[in-house]
Design a protein around this motif. Structure first.
Motif, PDB file in Angstrom:
ATOM      1  N   HIS A 126       0.847  -1.143   0.045  1.00  0.00           N
ATOM      2  CA  HIS A 126      -0.029   0.047  -0.038  1.00  0.00           C
ATOM      3  C   HIS A 126       1.024   1.355  -0.040  1.00  0.00           C
ATOM      4  CE1 HIS A 126      -2.765   2.937   1.574  1.00  0.00           C
ATOM      5  NE2 HIS A 126      -3.659   2.288   1.389  1.00  0.00           N
ATOM      6  N   PRO A 127       0.336   2.352  -0.561  1.00  0.00           N
ATOM      7  CA  PRO A 127       1.214   3.602  -0.629  1.00  0.00           C
ATOM      8  C   PRO A 127       1.786   3.779   0.912  1.00  0.00           C
ATOM      9  CG  PRO A 127      -0.708   3.863  -1.997  1.00  0.00           C
ATOM     10  CD  PRO A 127      -0.788   2.573  -1.298  1.00  0.00           C
ATOM     11  N   LEU A 128       0.938   3.747   1.818  1.00  0.00           N
ATOM     12  CA  LEU A 128       1.427   4.201   3.203  1.00  0.00           C
ATOM     13  C   LEU A 128       2.577   3.178   3.738  1.00  0.00           C
ATOM     14  CD1 LEU A 128      -2.031   4.478   5.243  1.00  0.00           C
ATOM     15  CD2 LEU A 128      -0.262   6.091   4.894  1.00  0.00           C
ATOM     16  N   GLN A 129       2.342   2.044   3.326  1.00  0.00           N
ATOM     17  CA  GLN A 129       3.615   1.206   3.703  1.00  0.00           C
ATOM     18  C   GLN A 129       4.852   1.610   2.977  1.00  0.00           C
ATOM     19  OE1 GLN A 129       1.470  -2.319   2.553  1.00  0.00           O
ATOM     20  NE2 GLN A 129       1.411  -3.100   4.297  1.00  0.00           N
ATOM     21  N   ARG A 130       4.874   1.922   1.569  1.00  0.00           N
ATOM     22  CA  ARG A 130       5.908   2.149   0.973  1.00  0.00           C
ATOM     23  C   ARG A 130       6.482   3.445   1.394  1.00  0.00           C
ATOM     24  NH1 ARG A 130       2.901   1.844  -3.287  1.00  0.00           N
ATOM     25  NH2 ARG A 130       3.327   4.101  -4.230  1.00  0.00           N
ATOM     26  N   LYS A 131       5.669   4.342   1.768  1.00  0.00           N
ATOM     27  CA  LYS A 131       6.232   5.779   2.231  1.00  0.00           C
ATOM     28  C   LYS A 131       6.727   5.781   3.743  1.00  0.00           C
ATOM     29  CE  LYS A 131       5.303   8.155  -1.407  1.00  0.00           C
ATOM     30  NZ  LYS A 131       6.160   8.607  -2.402  1.00  0.00           N
ATOM     31  N   PHE A 132       6.319   4.772   4.434  1.00  0.00           N
ATOM     32  CA  PHE A 132       6.909   4.399   5.909  1.00  0.00           C
ATOM     33  C   PHE A 132       8.242   3.785   5.637  1.00  0.00           C
ATOM     34  CE2 PHE A 132       3.240   5.296   7.968  1.00  0.00           C
ATOM     35  CZ  PHE A 132       3.190   5.248   9.222  1.00  0.00           C
ATOM     36  N   ILE A 133       8.452   3.183   4.526  1.00  0.00           N
ATOM     37  CA  ILE A 133       9.644   2.743   4.317  1.00  0.00           C
ATOM     38  C   ILE A 133      10.669   3.879   3.993  1.00  0.00           C
ATOM     39  CG2 ILE A 133      11.200   1.175   2.880  1.00  0.00           C
ATOM     40  CD1 ILE A 133       8.552  -0.856   3.161  1.00  0.00           C
ATOM     41  N   GLU A 134      10.254   4.521   2.870  1.00  0.00           N
ATOM     42  CA  GLU A 134      11.019   5.670   2.140  1.00  0.00           C
ATOM     43  C   GLU A 134      11.356   6.705   3.123  1.00  0.00           C
ATOM     44  OE1 GLU A 134       8.619   7.277  -1.081  1.00  0.00           O
ATOM     45  OE2 GLU A 134       8.624   5.307  -2.163  1.00  0.00           O
ATOM     46  N   HIS A 135      10.555   7.147   4.093  1.00  0.00           N
ATOM     47  CA  HIS A 135      10.690   7.768   5.039  1.00  0.00           C
ATOM     48  C   HIS A 135      11.393   7.577   6.375  1.00  0.00           C
ATOM     49  CE1 HIS A 135       8.878  11.535   3.214  1.00  0.00           C
ATOM     50  NE2 HIS A 135       8.103  10.757   2.623  1.00  0.00           N
ATOM     51  N   ALA A 136      11.765   6.221   6.361  1.00  0.00           N
ATOM     52  CA  ALA A 136      12.303   5.598   7.724  1.00  0.00           C
ATOM     53  C   ALA A 136      11.439   5.891   8.850  1.00  0.00           C
ATOM     54  CB  ALA A 136      13.922   6.112   7.881  1.00  0.00           C
ATOM     55  N   LEU A 165       0.072   2.425  10.685  1.00  0.00           N
ATOM     56  CA  LEU A 165      -0.512   2.100   9.277  1.00  0.00           C
ATOM     57  C   LEU A 165      -2.100   1.921   9.262  1.00  0.00           C
ATOM     58  CD1 LEU A 165       2.057  -0.259   8.239  1.00  0.00           C
ATOM     59  CD2 LEU A 165       1.860   2.046   7.323  1.00  0.00           C
ATOM     60  N   VAL A 166      -2.722   1.297  10.153  1.00  0.00           N
ATOM     61  CA  VAL A 166      -4.150   0.991  10.299  1.00  0.00           C
ATOM     62  C   VAL A 166      -4.782   2.399  10.668  1.00  0.00           C
ATOM     63  CG1 VAL A 166      -5.932  -0.056  11.670  1.00  0.00           C
ATOM     64  CG2 VAL A 166      -3.993  -1.450  10.913  1.00  0.00           C
ATOM     65  N   ALA A 167      -4.409   3.358  11.469  1.00  0.00           N
ATOM     66  CA  ALA A 167      -5.020   4.301  11.817  1.00  0.00           C
ATOM     67  C   ALA A 167      -4.800   5.277  10.664  1.00  0.00           C
ATOM     68  CB  ALA A 167      -4.098   5.075  13.023  1.00  0.00           C
ATOM     69  N   ALA A 168      -3.654   5.488  10.071  1.00  0.00           N
ATOM     70  CA  ALA A 168      -3.432   6.258   8.983  1.00  0.00           C
ATOM     71  C   ALA A 168      -4.562   6.014   7.982  1.00  0.00           C
ATOM     72  CB  ALA A 168      -1.888   6.423   8.383  1.00  0.00           C
ATOM     73  N   ILE A 198       6.875  10.008  10.750  1.00  0.00           N
ATOM     74  CA  ILE A 198       5.718   9.190  10.344  1.00  0.00           C
ATOM     75  C   ILE A 198       4.625  10.228   9.751  1.00  0.00           C
ATOM     76  CG2 ILE A 198       3.533   8.197  11.560  1.00  0.00           C
ATOM     77  CD1 ILE A 198       5.727   7.204  13.418  1.00  0.00           C
ATOM     78  N   ILE A 199       4.501  11.509  10.183  1.00  0.00           N
ATOM     79  CA  ILE A 199       3.652  12.607   9.604  1.00  0.00           C
ATOM     80  C   ILE A 199       4.193  12.684   8.124  1.00  0.00           C
ATOM     81  CG2 ILE A 199       2.773  14.985   9.752  1.00  0.00           C
ATOM     82  CD1 ILE A 199       1.986  12.842  11.948  1.00  0.00           C
ATOM     83  N   ARG A 200       5.317  12.871   7.868  1.00  0.00           N
ATOM     84  CA  ARG A 200       5.735  13.069   6.516  1.00  0.00           C
ATOM     85  C   ARG A 200       5.350  11.905   5.440  1.00  0.00           C
ATOM     86  NH1 ARG A 200       5.184  17.105   8.196  1.00  0.00           N
ATOM     87  NH2 ARG A 200       6.612  18.421   9.451  1.00  0.00           N
ATOM     88  N   ALA A 201       5.585  10.707   5.975  1.00  0.00           N
ATOM     89  CA  ALA A 201       5.076   9.422   5.235  1.00  0.00           C
ATOM     90  C   ALA A 201       3.432   9.621   5.011  1.00  0.00           C
ATOM     91  CB  ALA A 201       5.410   8.223   6.047  1.00  0.00           C
ATOM     92  N   VAL A 202       2.754   9.972   5.880  1.00  0.00           N
ATOM     93  CA  VAL A 202       1.437   9.926   5.776  1.00  0.00           C
ATOM     94  C   VAL A 202       1.004  11.113   4.763  1.00  0.00           C
ATOM     95  CG1 VAL A 202      -0.874  10.443   6.748  1.00  0.00           C
ATOM     96  CG2 VAL A 202       0.737   9.039   7.977  1.00  0.00           C
ATOM     97  N   GLN A 203       1.464  12.168   4.831  1.00  0.00           N
ATOM     98  CA  GLN A 203       1.557  13.300   3.811  1.00  0.00           C
ATOM     99  C   GLN A 203       1.876  12.768   2.425  1.00  0.00           C
ATOM    100  OE1 GLN A 203       3.721  16.414   6.030  1.00  0.00           O
ATOM    101  NE2 GLN A 203       1.899  17.578   6.275  1.00  0.00           N
ATOM    102  N   ASP A 204       2.973  12.312   2.283  1.00  0.00           N
ATOM    103  CA  ASP A 204       3.356  11.835   0.882  1.00  0.00           C
ATOM    104  C   ASP A 204       2.301  10.628   0.417  1.00  0.00           C
ATOM    105  OD1 ASP A 204       5.270  13.502   0.732  1.00  0.00           O
ATOM    106  OD2 ASP A 204       7.014  12.009   0.681  1.00  0.00           O
ATOM    107  N   ALA A 205       1.915   9.788   1.189  1.00  0.00           N
ATOM    108  CA  ALA A 205       1.068   8.543   0.828  1.00  0.00           C
ATOM    109  C   ALA A 205      -0.316   9.308   0.252  1.00  0.00           C
ATOM    110  CB  ALA A 205       0.900   7.615   1.945  1.00  0.00           C
ATOM    111  N   ALA A 206      -0.744  10.445   0.888  1.00  0.00           N
ATOM    112  CA  ALA A 206      -1.871  11.052   0.787  1.00  0.00           C
ATOM    113  C   ALA A 206      -2.105  11.715  -0.464  1.00  0.00           C
ATOM    114  CB  ALA A 206      -2.436  11.772   2.067  1.00  0.00           C
ATOM    115  N   ALA A 207      -0.750  12.422  -0.729  1.00  0.00           N
ATOM    116  CA  ALA A 207      -0.466  13.005  -2.130  1.00  0.00           C
ATOM    117  C   ALA A 207      -0.569  12.171  -3.063  1.00  0.00           C
ATOM    118  CB  ALA A 207       0.463  13.767  -1.901  1.00  0.00           C
ATOM    119  N   GLU A 208       0.065  10.948  -2.922  1.00  0.00           N
ATOM    120  CA  GLU A 208       0.359   9.886  -4.154  1.00  0.00           C
ATOM    121  C   GLU A 208      -1.355   9.171  -4.218  1.00  0.00           C
ATOM    122  OE1 GLU A 208       1.938   5.272  -4.348  1.00  0.00           O
ATOM    123  OE2 GLU A 208       3.434   6.861  -3.767  1.00  0.00           O
ATOM    124  N   MET A 209      -1.992   9.103  -3.177  1.00  0.00           N
ATOM    125  CA  MET A 209      -3.298   8.288  -3.201  1.00  0.00           C
ATOM    126  C   MET A 209      -4.239   9.291  -4.004  1.00  0.00           C
ATOM    127  SD  MET A 209      -3.213   6.126   0.174  1.00  0.00           S
ATOM    128  CE  MET A 209      -5.071   5.636   0.122  1.00  0.00           C
TER     129      MET A 209
END
Length: 159
Positions: free
Chosen positions: A87-97, A109-112, A144-155
């Motif tokens: 899922h984009p969230l999982q990828r972004k969590f990895i990318e953003h460490a 991840l579930v909450a986001a 974590i916040i940046r990963a969620v923001q990036d995933a939201a933008a991608e989605m």
């Protein structure tokens, strides 16, 4: 004590199990259904490590009885990926460490995911508010916040 037969849907698949009436949904998921993604961090609903959704509502599975899942739809971190595709969230969590020890990650991840299903374009403040029930001792929250923001933008297709 008499066990209760529970039929529920977990990550889109109908499952059945026998539960002690006092057994938590977290314990049922982990011990009866071998879904070990949700973690018990505190056992009191304070850390969010055990977060799942029940009929679309974000809950701490350590505070929900397994028998309460009867006839409901439960989604866990195991259901976030689409087969082998992250899922984009999982990828972004990895990318953003945005993860380290992994105890809090499933709950975040579930909450986001639950947030982005309800609000695909959240502000940083809204993300922080939505994830306030999840605690992390390793990474700090900025990644974590940046990963969620990036995933939201991608989605949304804005990335």
């Amino acid at each position: 004590m008499t066990k209760v037969h529970v039929t529920t849907t977990v990550n889109g698949e109908e499952v059945e199990f026998l539960a002690d009436p006092r057994e938590t949904l977290l314990d049922c998921l982990r011990d009866k259904l071998d879904m070990t993604g949700a973690k018990e961090g505190c056992g009191t609903g304070d850390c969010g490590a055990c977060s799942v959704t029940v009929d679309g509502t974000l809950v701490c599975s350590c505070l929900v009885l397994g028998v309460e899942a009867q006839g409901k739809k439960v989604e866990t971190v195991e259901g976030i990926a689409d087969g082998e595709e992250l899922h984009p969230l999982q990828r972004k969590f990895i990318e953003h460490a945005a993860l380290q020890c992994g105890i809090c990650t499933p709950g975040f991840l579930v909450a986001a995911k639950n947030l982005l299903e309800k609000n695909p374009d959240p502000t940083e403040t809204e993300i922080r508010y939505w994830l306030a029930g999840n605690l992390c001792r390793c990474t700090g929250y900025d990644k974590i916040i940046r990963a969620v923001q990036d995933a939201a933008a991608e989605m949304r297709g804005a990335a």
